[in-house]
Motif scaffolding. Structure first.
Motif, PDB file in Angstrom:
ATOM      1  N   CYS A 114     -26.597  21.695 -44.099  1.00 52.39           N
ATOM      2  CA  CYS A 114     -27.596  22.764 -43.982  1.00 52.39           C
ATOM      3  C   CYS A 114     -27.233  23.830 -42.961  1.00 52.39           C
ATOM      4  O   CYS A 114     -27.733  24.958 -43.023  1.00 52.39           O
ATOM      5  CB  CYS A 114     -28.955  22.154 -43.617  1.00 52.39           C
ATOM      6  SG  CYS A 114     -29.546  20.929 -44.798  1.00 52.39           S
ATOM      7  N   GLU A 200     -36.919  15.806 -42.805  1.00 50.67           N
ATOM      8  CA  GLU A 200     -36.759  17.190 -42.333  1.00 50.67           C
ATOM      9  C   GLU A 200     -35.442  17.776 -42.825  1.00 50.67           C
ATOM     10  O   GLU A 200     -35.377  18.958 -43.202  1.00 50.67           O
ATOM     11  CB  GLU A 200     -36.831  17.223 -40.804  1.00 50.67           C
ATOM     12  CG  GLU A 200     -36.579  18.608 -40.203  1.00 50.67           C
ATOM     13  CD  GLU A 200     -37.522  19.674 -40.729  1.00 50.67           C
ATOM     14  OE1 GLU A 200     -37.095  20.849 -40.793  1.00 50.67           O
ATOM     15  OE2 GLU A 200     -38.671  19.340 -41.090  1.00 50.67           O
ATOM     16  N   ASN A 203     -35.842  18.736 -46.384  1.00 47.50           N
ATOM     17  CA  ASN A 203     -36.642  19.964 -46.417  1.00 47.50           C
ATOM     18  C   ASN A 203     -35.750  21.177 -46.197  1.00 47.50           C
ATOM     19  O   ASN A 203     -35.810  22.176 -46.943  1.00 47.50           O
ATOM     20  CB  ASN A 203     -37.727  19.880 -45.341  1.00 47.50           C
ATOM     21  CG  ASN A 203     -38.801  20.924 -45.516  1.00 47.50           C
ATOM     22  OD1 ASN A 203     -38.635  21.881 -46.269  1.00 47.50           O
ATOM     23  ND2 ASN A 203     -39.902  20.745 -44.818  1.00 47.50           N
ATOM     24  N   ARG A 204     -34.877  21.099 -45.176  1.00 44.55           N
ATOM     25  CA  ARG A 204     -33.947  22.198 -44.886  1.00 44.55           C
ATOM     26  C   ARG A 204     -32.964  22.410 -46.037  1.00 44.55           C
ATOM     27  O   ARG A 204     -32.647  23.545 -46.400  1.00 44.55           O
ATOM     28  CB  ARG A 204     -33.186  21.912 -43.592  1.00 44.55           C
ATOM     29  CG  ARG A 204     -34.020  21.997 -42.325  1.00 44.55           C
ATOM     30  CD  ARG A 204     -33.213  21.529 -41.124  1.00 44.55           C
ATOM     31  NE  ARG A 204     -31.971  22.304 -40.977  1.00 44.55           N
ATOM     32  CZ  ARG A 204     -30.914  21.886 -40.312  1.00 44.55           C
ATOM     33  NH1 ARG A 204     -30.907  20.690 -39.757  1.00 44.55           N
ATOM     34  NH2 ARG A 204     -29.834  22.647 -40.215  1.00 44.55           N
ATOM     35  N   LYS A 207     -34.634  24.330 -48.839  1.00 42.59           N
ATOM     36  CA  LYS A 207     -34.840  25.741 -48.474  1.00 42.59           C
ATOM     37  C   LYS A 207     -33.523  26.510 -48.487  1.00 42.59           C
ATOM     38  O   LYS A 207     -33.481  27.664 -48.946  1.00 42.59           O
ATOM     39  CB  LYS A 207     -35.489  25.817 -47.092  1.00 42.59           C
ATOM     40  CG  LYS A 207     -36.940  25.360 -47.073  1.00 42.59           C
ATOM     41  CD  LYS A 207     -37.531  25.467 -45.668  1.00 42.59           C
ATOM     42  CE  LYS A 207     -39.001  25.046 -45.670  1.00 42.59           C
ATOM     43  NZ  LYS A 207     -39.607  25.118 -44.308  1.00 42.59           N
ATOM     44  N   GLN A 208     -32.443  25.897 -47.985  1.00 41.66           N
ATOM     45  CA  GLN A 208     -31.152  26.579 -47.981  1.00 41.66           C
ATOM     46  C   GLN A 208     -30.640  26.808 -49.402  1.00 41.66           C
ATOM     47  O   GLN A 208     -30.032  27.838 -49.700  1.00 41.66           O
ATOM     48  CB  GLN A 208     -30.132  25.771 -47.174  1.00 41.66           C
ATOM     49  CG  GLN A 208     -30.435  25.638 -45.697  1.00 41.66           C
ATOM     50  CD  GLN A 208     -30.385  26.977 -44.961  1.00 41.66           C
ATOM     51  OE1 GLN A 208     -29.882  27.973 -45.471  1.00 41.66           O
ATOM     52  NE2 GLN A 208     -30.916  27.007 -43.760  1.00 41.66           N
TER      53      GLN A 208
END
Length: 447
Positions: A114, A200, A203-204, A207-208
């Motif tokens: 990420c 987490e 999640n990243r 989004k990336q």
């Protein structure tokens, strides 16, 4: 091999075997299309650059402590994302200075890395991420942010094996209310001592991927459901390129981290066609001693020839074959062969192989389907839970019964025919005007 384009692409694999293989295969594909290739990699699971003299390799320190450099806990992924960011930034900046005569078109990192996209953005370098597994498994990961926001993680996958019936009484088929039609079984299962950190990270990652310049998939359209591709296009409004199966472009290439025992190939060539079961659970999965022994008895009592890959450390708490039942090796002499690691693509291509008992890693699944070899599935973690063919609860009786169903009964023959149909589709997608061939040309033009 196309003429050199005078354009460089930088790739950065996640340093795990199932991620390194497709990234290096992708590098070979892009090199064959005329791009120059630079590979940034960590010291952990470092790549053997001598195998690929046509690439430029750049190693970065990962800062892993000995206690952290273990694949037994997926928290390793979070640690790598934290410790590799600064070394990666320094290396990428240096590459910009070193190759000014050859412009860098883009960075292609593994989507799990990420930190790579923010670093590339600082250098105004576009990022196309690689997802090394199937399209159909990704919605399960993409669901994590919403599940976290709603307090629905971790999901408890409670299963009870009914002794009187080969049916799993569990929540796996229940829908996830906020994400229908996804079911509980569609949410990837990740083994970690620190689930919050891993959630987490996922999640990243999601989004990336959404913010990237595109996503490359080691899969092909004919294998994925149309609604999955359509849904993905809506949720991820970036160009997507399913150009797999990668290994079919260069079947002979290998980036194995372990030494392969080639002697098993000549042994397989002495066996009757479609008679031998290949058993391998990959480079990370580990099982307890009781389950190891149940697998051993299942293989012995099936009376079928088999090639079993027992990686050192596969059985928890043992070096190699110590947990085998007394007299096991004598019992299987001539009918079974055990090796520490095998050249898997070559094994699956041998006429003797009639089935593959696997952990369901995506590389293994694709390699098996592309050879028309049906699967017995024993998923271990992550997206391996999303697909299965024959899936049984542990126990010697169930293992033996499952082997027999696949290898000698009519159900196995039917499954073999369906798998051969998928093999035909995999062959067609790479031919001229096939879906992966066209998507690859789109990717080349896009870069």
């Amino acid at each position: 091999m196309q003429q050199r384009k005078g354009i460089r692409v930088i790739l950065f694999p996640l340093p795990l075997q199932g991620h390194i293989n497709p990234m290096i295969q992708l590098a070979n594909i892009l090199y064959s299309k005329g791009f120059s290739i630079s590979v940034i990699h960590t010291n952990f699971n470092s790549l053997n650059s001598s195998k690929y003299p046509h690439f430029t390799f750049n190693s970065i320190p990962d800062g892993l402590l000995e206690s952290e450099a273990s694949t037994e806990d997926a928290i390793l992924l979070s640690i790598l994302n934290f410790k590799c960011a600064e070394p990666f930034r320094n290396c990428l900046a240096k590459l910009f200075l070193d190759v000014l005569e050859e412009p860098i078109a883009c960075l292609i990192p593994d989507v799990v890395c990420c930190f790579a996209k923010p670093v590339a953005e600082g250098l105004e370098l576009p990022t196309i991420v690689l997802r090394t597994t199937s399209v159909c498994s990704f919605p399960g990961f993409a669901a994590f942010p919403l599940l976290l926001d709603n307090g629905d993680l971790p999901i408890q996958k409670v299963c009870i094996f009914m002794a009187f019936s080969p049916v799993l009484a569990c929540r796996l088929e229940e829908p996830v209310q906020v994400l229908q039609p996804l079911k509980v079984k569609d949410i990837p299962e990740i083994k970690t001592s620190k689930p919050e950190g891993l959630h987490e990270l996922i999640n990243r990652m999601v989004k990336q991927a959404k913010a990237s310049s595109g996503i490359i998939w080691n899969s092909f359209e004919e294998l994925e459901q149309d609604d999955e591709l359509t849904t993905l296009g809506k949720d991820f409004p970036v160009p997507i390129f399913p150009i797999g199966p990668f290994h079919q472009y260069f079947p002979a290439s290998s980036s194995s981290l372990l030494t392969q025992d080639q002697s098993c190939i000549s042994w397989l060539d002495t066996q009757v066609p479609n008679s031998a079961l290949y058993v391998s659970f990959g480079i990370i999965a580990a099982i307890n001693e009781a389950e190891f022994q149940e697998i051993a008895w299942g293989l012995a009592n099936s009376k079928q020839p088999f090639l079993w890959v027992v990686r050192p450390g596969l059985a928890l708490g043992s070096e190699w074959l110590e947990p085998l039942p007394d007299g096991f090796l004598e019992m299987i002499r001539g009918r079974g062969r055990i090796v520490k690691w095998a050249p898997q693509q070559e094994v699956l291509a041998r006429p003797a192989i009639g089935g593959f008992w696997t952990h369901n890693g995506w590389d293994s699944t694709l390699e098996s389907l592309c050879e028309g070899v049906p699967l017995i599935c024993q998923p271990n973690f992550g997206d391996q839970m999303n697909w299965n063919t024959f899936r049984e609860k542990t126990g010697e009786r169930e293992y033996r019964k499952c082997n027999k169903r696949l290898m000698v009964e009519a159900e196995g023959q039917e499954l073999r025919m369906r798998t051969l149909n998928l093999k035909d589709k995999a062959d067609l997608c790479l031919r001229e005007k096939g879906s992966s061939c066209q998507n690859l040309e789109n990717l080349i033009n896009y870069i």
